[in-house]
Write a protein that holds these residues in place. Structure first.
Motif, PDB file in Angstrom:
ATOM      1  N   MET A   1      42.187 -64.055 -30.444  1.00 55.66           N
ATOM      2  CA  MET A   1      43.243 -63.748 -31.405  1.00 55.66           C
ATOM      3  C   MET A   1      43.642 -65.012 -32.172  1.00 55.66           C
ATOM      4  O   MET A   1      43.748 -64.997 -33.403  1.00 55.66           O
ATOM      5  N   THR A   2      43.861 -66.109 -31.438  1.00 51.96           N
ATOM      6  CA  THR A   2      44.218 -67.365 -32.089  1.00 51.96           C
ATOM      7  C   THR A   2      43.132 -67.797 -33.075  1.00 51.96           C
ATOM      8  O   THR A   2      43.424 -68.195 -34.209  1.00 51.96           O
TER       9      THR A   2
ATOM     10  N   ARG B   1      43.019 -65.680 -36.230  1.00 49.30           N
ATOM     11  CA  ARG B   1      44.132 -65.998 -37.121  1.00 49.30           C
ATOM     12  C   ARG B   1      43.882 -67.316 -37.844  1.00 49.30           C
ATOM     13  O   ARG B   1      44.121 -67.441 -39.046  1.00 49.30           O
TER      14      ARG B   1
ATOM     15  N   PRO C   1      38.769 -56.653 -30.068  1.00 51.06           N
ATOM     16  CA  PRO C   1      40.191 -56.260 -30.103  1.00 51.06           C
ATOM     17  C   PRO C   1      41.123 -57.450 -30.327  1.00 51.06           C
ATOM     18  O   PRO C   1      42.168 -57.291 -30.967  1.00 51.06           O
TER      19      PRO C   1
ATOM     20  N   GLU D   1      43.796 -57.529 -33.377  1.00 49.59           N
ATOM     21  CA  GLU D   1      45.232 -57.737 -33.208  1.00 49.59           C
ATOM     22  C   GLU D   1      45.717 -58.842 -34.153  1.00 49.59           C
ATOM     23  O   GLU D   1      46.813 -58.759 -34.725  1.00 49.59           O
TER      24      GLU D   1
ATOM     25  N   LYS E   1      45.936 -57.499 -37.658  1.00 53.54           N
ATOM     26  CA  LYS E   1      47.073 -56.592 -37.741  1.00 53.54           C
ATOM     27  C   LYS E   1      48.368 -57.394 -37.872  1.00 53.54           C
ATOM     28  O   LYS E   1      49.215 -57.101 -38.719  1.00 53.54           O
ATOM     29  N   GLN E   2      48.516 -58.417 -37.030  1.00 53.28           N
ATOM     30  CA  GLN E   2      49.756 -59.194 -37.075  1.00 53.28           C
ATOM     31  C   GLN E   2      49.868 -60.018 -38.353  1.00 53.28           C
ATOM     32  O   GLN E   2      50.963 -60.279 -38.836  1.00 53.28           O
ATOM     33  N   GLU E   3      48.721 -60.434 -38.889  1.00 48.07           N
ATOM     34  CA  GLU E   3      48.730 -61.165 -40.149  1.00 48.07           C
ATOM     35  C   GLU E   3      48.790 -60.217 -41.345  1.00 48.07           C
ATOM     36  O   GLU E   3      48.940 -60.664 -42.471  1.00 48.07           O
TER      37      GLU E   3
ATOM     38  N   TYR F   1      42.332 -49.471 -32.856  1.00 49.62           N
ATOM     39  CA  TYR F   1      42.196 -50.345 -34.034  1.00 49.62           C
ATOM     40  C   TYR F   1      41.257 -49.731 -35.055  1.00 49.62           C
ATOM     41  O   TYR F   1      41.421 -49.908 -36.256  1.00 49.62           O
TER      42      TYR F   1
END
Lengths: 711, 315
Positions: A585-586, A589, A610, A614, A617-619, A638
């Motif tokens: 995830m990091t 991003r 996934p 995520e 989605k958060q960005e 997703y």
């Protein structure tokens, strides 16, 4: 606990008994544990108490053993070296690199060992001159050495094709039965034993561990003696790295990952005080054997490796608590000087003796219970008749060396499947299919692998299966080079071998259950990526760890396909996720921010897709498309929300199902070389091309079809 | 001024290192200096920060805990399973925290009552918990969690701000209490000198158990803040978490031998080590170098600090 003064008053003056001199730290508790293990596993499996298996245990213990021997010297000074596993990685890469640059292999090995010594000298320097605590120094070099190994090879380069004379060190047997590395490590053990137990240097290490200040006043050159201990430890670790490379036949940056913990556990279990001062080398050997025999015995019994992990933790706690409470000196660890008083305080009160016996009985009970449990789980599915046939056949097979002879026809077929990694959701879903096929066919299924991909541990599991005498081994190879040599050995012993998911060398297996070639996967992912980007733009890849060989293979083909078919596509970055969703995830991003023009991300590890979804989605980055290789169930939501446009995979349950079907067919002779088709139960008739059973093309899952799959 | 600098040499050095690191992207990279970058950096590092605060306490008390990576994933799984069983989220939080306290106290008891050295005791529990998780879940992720699990049902933007605020409050209170209350100072006393602490009326064993229990709670909170970021729970998470945390504490200036250390230093250590990867990605540095550079920074930090201490002790 008794007060120290009364204890020493109770100790008769004069020379301690031979018993106390040789085993001053309750190492004999370990002897009893070892005995209990031998009896328990011997009863549970006839092949456990054979000379063959004994040598096998010793062979696999060689590398961790070397680390543990070196660590004993360091820990006896009150220090520690966390970097030994990383040092194995660095020496492996150095050895491979130097050799590939044209250095003779033995000179390269020597260079690697010298590097280990130099690393140890660096530790010694920082610890004795700058007074940085050993834990910190070696925590730093733990990352530094592994990081250098990865940086030098980009993580992905692995050196193979070493000359046979070098591979003999880790793979061949003197006179056909004595493993070569056992001779090397055995001689070294004797040498080190004399050094630690019978020389001034060895005594000085203990004195430093007890009390460095006192040692200095007693005329010990603390800095130089301590440094020498670290140099020795580094060189031992490097030698372990060399043997590791020779055993698995490839040199890569991930060699020895996680070995330091087993080695430290062995040293401490062997009675060496982590605070320094106390400890013997034969104690370390006993501690090591306790751990390795436990692992081997459970593997032979077909128990999954996490049981061995659980028992290792339990043995550590029980054995150390027991030996701690046996000694007044260690009952109050705060007072370091107390442990200075004789190592021969073996005066024991009745209560302590009772405690000891209770502890030993407890340990034995633990092992016995686990044996009953495992014996039951092995025969669980079998009928009573089969069970009696099996137990009747056991005495006959004891001591037999040929597996074929030990296999009466009434016994259910045992199929052993090793995935690359057990905790990977991809393989978890494969197992569901494998279980289904095993139930349909009435075969016993063994399923085991390391938690994360680790060729060395995977070969150890296969070795145990060979000794155990399974019928078929089906391997998904974490490294073809490493697994092939042990799979060939299995074939020599009459075990049928096939590969699945990730192929071995073609001479090391019969059939390959091929779900898709690396090229097929790479091309499909590239096609999907290019399609989502509209054929033009930058793309980024999120991989597992930089050293993961399958992922590196797929990435190679993604790049090749992109270059050949989509000249408009340009690679922005390849970032590692270490197989962890958090890191994926990091990384995702960071990628979309640091490379704002990236149009598509291709994630090639099951947890990474996934994770990246995520992040998008958060960005809220609808403009970046995401595809990759993952398991549908992890991605379903997703995909429906259009954060993942597609995932590329085959039906993993079918893959596990087909593998077990093919294994059973190879065993009963219905699938022979030269076949052109194979009837695989619920999958119908499948094509066989040469020695490959084809599952079908990679499948593209998207919002339209993903709900039709339940894995 | 010089005496202040000398007293806080480590903090000053860390601050300059962090400043230098955050200035690097000035050279030719766009997009780093955005509120969102820093917010997500903070969110990603919250779990490490909270666990590192607890770890600071344990190390100051003269102990160490290498089992927190396993505790972390156990906390996450427990929270997930409880939420799935239909328990309301506030109770899930309480139960997870209680479990963390129990796991931590168990480590503490192994160290203080069974007298097993901390590194060995927690090595054993690390292996036990990790293999137990694998045994119990078989590696399967926990899925189909209730909608109220991810971000506690809040919109993610609101939740992130709430997480930051909650973590800042918790960390601030903890840092203050550790430095300024007698309960906090007691851990320093025990870590400095066991025997002296006993003579002034403290119970070192109880302090050690308490320190481990606090770390267990901190790790459970860290797990809650981490795993509620997702709609599913990865059962293989937390591998290597303990090393990240210990490295941050040590870089932050806490003495591994106990008795010395500050939560503020730990905060700076977390910021420094936690930002390197992101900054490097923005600089388009090859990620293969990341681990080597982190190791080098750790070594340089402790060596420089030791050298400086020697210097100032002489001068």
């Amino acid at each position: 606990m008794v007060d120290k003064t009364s204890a020493s008053a109770a100790t008769p003056p004069g020379r301690p008994s031979a018993f106390a001199r040789w085993l001053p730290n309750a190492e004999w508790v370990l002897l009893l544990v070892l005995l209990a293990e031998a009896v328990g596993f011997g009863l549970a499996h006839p092949r456990f108490l054979t000379l063959d298996n004994g040598f096998e245990i010793a062979r696999l213990a060689a590398e961790v053993g070397l680390l543990a021997f070196g660590l004993t010297f360091v820990i006896k000074t009150g220090g520690i070296d966390l970097s030994v596993g990383s040092m194995m990685g660095l020496t492996a890469v150095t050895l491979g690199g130097a050799w590939s640059l044209g250095l003779p292999i033995w000179l390269a090995a020597l260079l690697a060992v010298a590097l280990g010594g130099a690393g140890g000298a660096l530790h010694g320097l920082l610890i004795t001159r700058l007074r940085v605590p050993p834990l910190i120094v070696t925590l730093g070099t733990f990352s530094l050495y592994r990081g250098l190994a990865e940086a030098l090879t980009g993580g992905s380069v692995s050196y193979t094709g070493f000359p046979a004379s070098f591979l003999a060190l880790g793979q061949s047997y003197l006179a056909g039965w004595l493993p070569v590395q056992l001779v090397v490590v055995g001689l070294l053990f004797m040498l080190l034993w004399v050094l630690l137990q019978r020389t001034v240097f060895g005594r000085e290490l203990g004195v430093i561990g007890h009390n460095p200040g006192g040692a200095r006043f007693a005329g010990v050159s603390v800095a130089s003696v301590t440094t020498r201990a670290y140099v020795l430890c580094g060189a031992c670790a490097a030698l372990a790295g060399v043997i590791y490379v020779s055993r698995i036949g490839q040199a890569k940056a991930d060699a020895g990952l996680g070995y330091e913990l087993t080695a430290i556990a062995a040293v401490v279990l062997g009675g060496t005080s982590i605070n320094g001062g106390r400890g013997t080398l034969h104690g370390t050997l006993l501690g090591l054997l306790c751990l390795i025999v436990l692992q081997n015995g459970l593997r032979l019994a077909g128990q999954p490796s996490e049981i061995a992990g659980l028992l290792t933790g339990a043995v550590l706690i029980v054995a150390i608590t027991a030996s701690r409470f046996l000694f007044q000196s260690s009952a109050r660890p705060a007072a370091a000087d107390e442990s200075l008083s004789n190592p021969d305080e073996l005066t024991m009160k009745n209560s302590q003796l009772a405690l000891l016996i209770a502890a030993i009985l407890g340990g034995a009970a633990l092992i016995a219970v686990s044996n009953v449990f495992l014996a039951r789980s092995v025969t669980e599915a079998g009928s009573a008749a089969v069970q009696s046939a099996r137990s009747a056949s056991l005495p006959a097979s004891a001591g037999a060396t040929s597996v074929a002879a030990a296999k009466p026809p009434a016994v259910r077929t045992v199929v052993a499947l090793t995935p690359k990694a057990k905790a990977d959701p991809y393989f978890v879903s494969c197992k569901q299919g494998a279980d289904a096929a095993a139930a349909e066919l009435g075969v016993d299924l063994l399923w085991d692998a390391p938690t994360d991909p680790d060729p060395a541990k995977q070969t150890e599991i296969v070795e145990a299966w060979i000794t155990r005498g399974v019928d078929v081994i089906a391997a998904s190879c974490a490294s073809p080079e490493a697994l092939s040599s042990v799979l060939r050995k299995a074939q020599e012993r009459g075990i049928k071998v096939i590969s699945w998911d990730a192929d071995a060398k073609s001479d090391a297996r019969g059939f390959f259950v091929n779900q898709a070639t690396a090229e097929g996967i790479g091309s499909t992912l590239a096609d999907e990526g290019a399609r989502l980007a509209g054929g033009k733009g930058r793309y980024a890849i999120i991989t597992a760890s930089l050293t993961d060989s399958n992922q590196n293979e797929w990435i190679k083909f993604i790049k090749a396909r992109m270059a050949a078919a989509y000249p408009g596509m340009e690679l922005a970055a390849v970032q590692p996720s270490d197989g962890q969703r958090d890191k994926a995830m990091t990384e995702a991003r960071n990628i979309v921010r640091a490379y704002p023009d990236v149009k598509v991300i291709i994630a090639v590890a099951a947890p990474a897709v996934p994770g990246a979804a995520e992040a998008l989605k958060q960005e809220n980055r609808r403009d970046v498309k995401l595809t990759g290789l993952s398991v549908p169930s992890l991605c379903k939501s997703y995909v429906h929300d259009d954060w993942i446009q597609s995932i590329v995979l085959w039906n993993t349950q079918d893959l596990g199902y087909l593998t077990v079907r093919a294994s059973a067919a190879v065993q009963d002779g219905t699938l022979k070389p030269g076949a052109t088709s194979f009837s695989a139960g619920r999958l119908g008739s499948l094509k066989v091309e040469g020695d490959q059973i084809l599952l079908g093309k990679p499948f593209i899952f998207n919002a339209a079809n993903i709900d039709g799959f339940n894995f | 001024m010089t005496s202040l600098l000398r007293r806080h040499s480590r903090e000053a050095a860390l601050l300059s290192a962090i400043a230098a690191l955050f200035l690097l992207p000035l050279f030719g990279v766009n997009g780093f200096y955005a509120v969102s970058t820093f917010r997500s950096l903070a969110i990603d590092n919250l779990p490490v920060l909270l666990a590192a605060a607890g770890m600071t306490l344990v190390i100051v008390a003269g102990q160490i805990d290498i089992s927190i990576g396993s505790q972390f994933v156990v906390g996450g799984i427990a929270a997930g399973l409880l939420a799935k069983s239909g328990l309301p989220m506030p109770f899930v939080v309480l139960a997870t925290i209680a479990l963390g306290a129990v796991l931590g106290a168990l480590n503490g008891l192994l160290v203080a009552a069974a007298r097993i050295p901390a590194i060995i005791a927690t090595l054993a529990t690390m292996v036990l918990l990790r293999n137990g998780v694998l045994r119990a879940t078989g590696g399967d992720w926990i899925q189909n969690l209730p909608a109220g699990f991810q971000w506690f049902g809040l919109p993610s933007g609101v939740a992130q701000v709430a997480y930051l605020a909650a973590a800042a409050a918790l960390f601030g209170a903890f840092a203050w209490a550790m430095r300024n209350t007698s309960a906090g100072r007691a851990f320093y006393a025990v870590g400095c000198d066991h025997e002296a602490a006993r003579r002034i009326g403290l119970n070192p064993s109880r302090q050690v158990v308490a320190a481990f229990a606090v770390l267990g709670v901190a790790t459970a909170v860290a797990a809650l803040l981490n795993f509620t970021r997702y709609p599913t729970i990865e059962t293989n998470a937390g591998l290597g978490f303990e090393l990240k945390v210990i490295a941050a504490v040590v870089v932050g200036g806490t003495a591994i031998t106990g008795g010395r250390g500050s939560p503020i230093g730990t905060l700076l250590g977390v910021i420094l080590l936690g930002s390197i990867g992101t900054v490097f990605t923005f600089l388009h540095v090859n990620p293969a170098w990341e681990k080597a550079i982190q190791g080098a920074i750790l070594l340089v930090a402790v060596v420089a600090d030791t050298a400086f201490r020697k210097e100032s002790a002489r001068g």
